[in-house]
Design a protein around this motif. Sequence first.
Motif, mmCIF file in Angstrom:
data_model
loop_
_atom_site.group_PDB
_atom_site.id
_atom_site.type_symbol
_atom_site.label_atom_id
_atom_site.label_comp_id
_atom_site.label_asym_id
_atom_site.label_seq_id
_atom_site.Cartn_x
_atom_site.Cartn_y
_atom_site.Cartn_z
ATOM 1 N N ARG A 16 -2.629 1.945 -4.271
ATOM 2 C CA ARG A 16 -3.766 2.367 -3.447
ATOM 3 C C ARG A 16 -4.958 2.731 -4.334
ATOM 4 O O ARG A 16 -6.098 2.390 -4.022
ATOM 5 C CB ARG A 16 -3.372 3.548 -2.553
ATOM 6 N N LEU B 295 0.801 -1.221 0.000
ATOM 7 C CA LEU B 295 0.000 0.000 0.000
ATOM 8 C C LEU B 295 0.835 1.272 0.000
ATOM 9 O O LEU B 295 0.284 2.364 -0.090
ATOM 10 C CB LEU B 295 -0.935 -0.003 1.214
ATOM 11 N N LEU C 116 -6.636 -6.202 4.666
ATOM 12 C CA LEU C 116 -7.024 -4.865 5.113
ATOM 13 C C LEU C 116 -7.606 -4.912 6.514
ATOM 14 O O LEU C 116 -7.373 -4.010 7.322
ATOM 15 C CB LEU C 116 -8.016 -4.240 4.128
ATOM 16 N N LEU D 92 0.157 -6.514 -5.574
ATOM 17 C CA LEU D 92 -1.075 -6.599 -4.784
ATOM 18 C C LEU D 92 -1.526 -8.045 -4.613
ATOM 19 O O LEU D 92 -1.985 -8.442 -3.536
ATOM 20 C CB LEU D 92 -2.175 -5.769 -5.444
#
Length: 109
Positions: A13, A7, A71, A47
């Motif tokens: 992002r 991130l 997350l 990612l």
Amino acid sequence: MQALQALSDPIRRELLALLAAGERTAGELAAPFPVSRPAISRHLRVLRESGLVRVRSDGRERRYALEPAPLRELDEWLEPYRDLWAQRLDALDTEIARGRRAKRNGDSA
């Protein structure tokens, strides 16, 4: 924390923000960015390797989706710091309000 490192890049992002709205193809994800598709593919790989994104094949297309578990882990890790931030922001708000009151009182004198 691999998700936190992933991130750290603003493009990654933004890719996650796009995926928060729903599953997208690599082409759909690449369209808004002024970088090459191979560069977007590298970001998507980071990612994916960090667990933030999952991919599935749909014919010739690869469809990407947000994977929220990392997350949630990051959110849990940040929880103890929220009170500290809230206290400091409340103190800043108080000081700003004092400054405004002082300015109004000084201007009207």
